[in-house]
Design a protein around this motif. Structure first.
Motif, PDB file in Angstrom:
ATOM      1  N   ALA A  58      27.148 -17.767 -19.387  1.00 55.12           N
ATOM      2  CA  ALA A  58      26.317 -17.714 -20.572  1.00 55.12           C
ATOM      3  C   ALA A  58      26.814 -16.712 -21.584  1.00 55.12           C
ATOM      4  N   ALA A  59      27.963 -16.155 -21.363  1.00 55.79           N
ATOM      5  CA  ALA A  59      28.550 -15.131 -22.215  1.00 55.79           C
ATOM      6  C   ALA A  59      27.652 -13.915 -22.311  1.00 55.79           C
ATOM      7  N   GLY A  60      26.847 -13.684 -21.313  1.00 51.93           N
ATOM      8  CA  GLY A  60      26.015 -12.491 -21.255  1.00 51.93           C
ATOM      9  C   GLY A  60      24.680 -12.717 -21.919  1.00 51.93           C
ATOM     10  N   PHE A  61      23.715 -11.863 -21.583  1.00 51.69           N
ATOM     11  CA  PHE A  61      22.396 -11.949 -22.180  1.00 51.69           C
ATOM     12  C   PHE A  61      22.054 -10.610 -22.810  1.00 51.69           C
ATOM     13  N   GLY A  62      21.664 -10.628 -24.074  1.00 53.00           N
ATOM     14  CA  GLY A  62      21.398  -9.396 -24.790  1.00 53.00           C
ATOM     15  C   GLY A  62      19.962  -8.949 -24.644  1.00 53.00           C
ATOM     16  N   GLN A 121      25.700  -5.108 -26.041  1.00 46.16           N
ATOM     17  CA  GLN A 121      26.917  -4.347 -25.792  1.00 46.16           C
ATOM     18  C   GLN A 121      27.120  -4.066 -24.311  1.00 46.16           C
ATOM     19  N   ARG A 122      26.061  -3.696 -23.637  1.00 41.39           N
ATOM     20  CA  ARG A 122      26.182  -3.372 -22.216  1.00 41.39           C
ATOM     21  C   ARG A 122      26.464  -4.616 -21.382  1.00 41.39           C
ATOM     22  N   LEU A 123      25.873  -5.715 -21.781  1.00 40.29           N
ATOM     23  CA  LEU A 123      26.143  -6.955 -21.046  1.00 40.29           C
ATOM     24  C   LEU A 123      27.585  -7.398 -21.217  1.00 40.29           C
ATOM     25  N   VAL A 124      28.096  -7.336 -22.445  1.00 40.00           N
ATOM     26  CA  VAL A 124      29.477  -7.746 -22.670  1.00 40.00           C
ATOM     27  C   VAL A 124      30.436  -6.766 -22.001  1.00 40.00           C
ATOM     28  N   LEU A 140      25.252  -9.949 -12.650  1.00 39.11           N
ATOM     29  CA  LEU A 140      26.490  -9.322 -13.105  1.00 39.11           C
ATOM     30  C   LEU A 140      26.799  -8.063 -12.289  1.00 39.11           C
ATOM     31  N   GLN A 141      25.784  -7.271 -12.072  1.00 40.83           N
ATOM     32  CA  GLN A 141      25.989  -6.043 -11.310  1.00 40.83           C
ATOM     33  C   GLN A 141      26.421  -6.355  -9.878  1.00 40.83           C
TER      34      GLN A 141
END
Length: 360
Positions: free
Chosen positions: A30-34, A48-51, A158-159
């Motif tokens: 999902a290209a990360g979640f903000g 920023q932290r997700l990317v 992700l973690q």
């Protein structure tokens, strides 16, 4: 740093080894979640932290997308059947309308040199531009459900998939704990267990996953999910894990024989069907609209093709289509924007192209 498509543990039990592999691929899906409004700690969950986490997990390749880094541009059109016009006032659904599109097929993960057969997931993104300039952008994947339902759960995934500094691979115990704590991943895991990496982008169905609303001329809203179903011949044989660059070559070969086609199918929700949970499918008996045909006429290399500088933000929608209450949508949009800013800045520094690097 290892590719997100490399095996994730040298000697875990076989099922967990596969899940480590799939989880890292999904970590790019999902290209990360903000950050989104709600009970989330903004110091913990921001675009920023997700990317940053995606880069840590998949490896940094300057100038490329932080997710779906390996892909191919495609050019074509959407030919409306007129069947969706009663449900959406969007111009692209009008009877007889033909709307130009720029699309992109891709693999998950941040490595633009990943093997095509590493994971079974493929994606298909589209930007359709109406005559009035309004756009519809959508990103779809060849799986019918997403693993998790919330940005927080994705962040935790992700973690759990972060590479261990000692091995360069995810810790299988952390991933096992994540799946145990998130039973909503069961439907996705069931799909991935039996899925093999296809050797053709052209023979896959692609699902929008998130719910949206079609809005008709009177303002009535109908919750929908869409998918595209191929009409391009028999499915290709599965790939081996290390097959390289097969998909783009096979796509180009098919296009020498003529355009490729998918039917755009929109499923209408019934009362009670969830619009905020991408881990759950709707019942198979729901009404379905055959909205028309996605037609792909030619392909382009992604480094110089028309899709290169497009941010396939799922919240760029024309009048007649609106976002649902799915929390993944605003979160995806925020992180897509952050990833876009990073890669275009890197391209500008390199003279407009992705910086050259050694293939790994």
């Amino acid at each position: 740093m290892p590719s997100p498509d490399t095996p994730t543990s040298s000697a875990p039990p076989r099922p967990l080894g596969r899940w480590a592999l799939i989880a890292l691929a999904v970590a790019g899906l999902a290209a990360g979640f903000g950050y989104v409004a709600g009970p989330l700690d903004p110091q913990r969950l921001t675009p920023q932290r997700l990317v940053d986490n995606l880069q840590n997990n998949g490896g940094l390749h300057p100038g490329y997308r932080r997710n779906h880094a390996k892909g191919v541009c495609v050019i074509g059109r959407f030919d409306s059947s007129g069947n969706a016009a009663a449900y959406s006032r969007a111009g692209l659904f009008a009877a007889g309308a033909s709307t130009p599109l720029v699309g992109r097929f891709a693999l998950p993960g941040g490595n633009p040199y990943a093997p095509d057969g590493g994971v079974p997931i493929r994606s298909f993104a589209l930007r359709l531009t109406q005559a009035d300039g309004q756009q519809w952008r959508t990103g779809m994947n060849n799986m019918p459900v997403f693993p998790v339902a919330t940005p927080q759960a994705f962040f935790e995934q992700l973690q759990a998939g972060a590479p261990d500094p000692a091995t360069g691979k995810p810790n299988p115990d952390k991933q096992k704990a994540f799946f145990a704590a998130h039973p909503e991943t069961a439907a996705f895991r069931a799909w991935a267990k039996d899925s093999k990496p296809s050797a053709s982008y052209a023979t896959e169905s692609y699902y929008g996953l998130n719910a949206f609303y079609f809005i008709d001329a009177d303002g009535k809203r109908n919750a929908v999910r869409w998918r595209v179903a191929p009409d391009n011949g028999a499915a290709a044989a599965p790939l081996s894990a290390q097959d390289q660059d097969v998909l783009a070559n096979e796509l180009n070969q098919r296009l020498t024989q003529g355009p490729l086609r998918w039917r755009l199918l929109a499923t209408l929700a019934a009362p009670g069907d969830p619009t905020n949970d991408a881990t759950k499918t709707w019942p198979a008996d729901r009404a379905e609209i055959d909205a028309g045909s996605v037609v792909i006429e030619r392909a382009q290399a992604q480094d110089a093709g028309e899709c290169r500088d497009i941010n396939y933000d799922p919240l760029i929608l024309p009048d007649g289509i609106a976002a649902s209450d799915d929390p993944l949508l605003p979160a995806r949009s925020a992180a897509y924007a952050d990833s876009y800013r990073r890669r275009t800045a890197e391209q500008a520094q390199a003279g407009g192209r992705p910086p050259q690097e050694t293939r790994r």
